[in-house]
Write a protein that holds these residues in place. Sequence first.
Motif, PDB file in Angstrom:
ATOM      1  N   GLU A  33       0.834  -1.209   0.000  1.00  0.00           N
ATOM      2  CA  GLU A  33       0.000   0.000   0.000  1.00  0.00           C
ATOM      3  C   GLU A  33       0.871   1.264   0.000  1.00  0.00           C
ATOM      4  N   HIS A  36       2.414   1.721  -3.413  1.00  0.00           N
ATOM      5  CA  HIS A  36       1.473   2.195  -4.431  1.00  0.00           C
ATOM      6  C   HIS A  36       1.100   3.658  -4.229  1.00  0.00           C
ATOM      7  N   SER A  37       0.996   4.095  -2.979  1.00  0.00           N
ATOM      8  CA  SER A  37       0.625   5.489  -2.715  1.00  0.00           C
ATOM      9  C   SER A  37       1.818   6.423  -2.925  1.00  0.00           C
ATOM     10  N   ASP A  39       3.990   6.868  -0.634  1.00  0.00           N
ATOM     11  CA  ASP A  39       4.428   7.297   0.705  1.00  0.00           C
ATOM     12  C   ASP A  39       5.681   6.566   1.169  1.00  0.00           C
TER      13      ASP A  39
END
Length: 203
Positions: A33, A36-37, A39
Amino acid sequence: MSKASVICSGCNAGHTIEVPASINAAREPELKELAHSGDLFTWECPSCGKTNLVSFPLLYHDPDEKLMLWLAPSDDEVARIKPALDAAPEMEHYTLRVVAGPGDFLEKLKIHEAGLDDVVIEICKYVTCNEMEKDVELRFFRMDGADGNLVFTYPKDGRMEMVAVGFNVYEDCRGIVERNPQIKEAARGLVRIDPDWLRRFFA
Ligand SMILES: [Zn+2]
């Protein structure tokens, strides 16, 4: 996890942060996650609060998506591992890519998620740059609308601009790849696919 020394672009303070050396997207969904973001490639300075970008060597493996991205490996590492990886039968249907930085990494994820071919996308970028009569660094951003327009971004005067092209451009570029088996062959296995790579076919 490994450690990375970083310097804040806001206050010049030096810090050490923990970054993953590898991610298995199936086993580590929270890191997937973050990847993908985007961050994963940011850190907040504890001294002044500024959000900074960071790049680090990372092997990203998504077995469900049959995708392996290798961020910022050394040339020696690639030379050492590429032959075995390219010859491994279980890697046959994989997309294996070397990427230089977080921007390239995120672009490859987006291309793969959209079900597109990164070689065809590079040709689309080349064709679109020529159409625009501008030498800009296009990045795939997303597919848009019912017709599947391809949206690219590029930097201009410190801002991000967007340009959209019809899906017919993608289909035309796919045709170019189909008619040029040497491009397809060169894209097999662990390869860095970027504008420089493409240039040798369109010199
Ligand atoms: Zn700072």
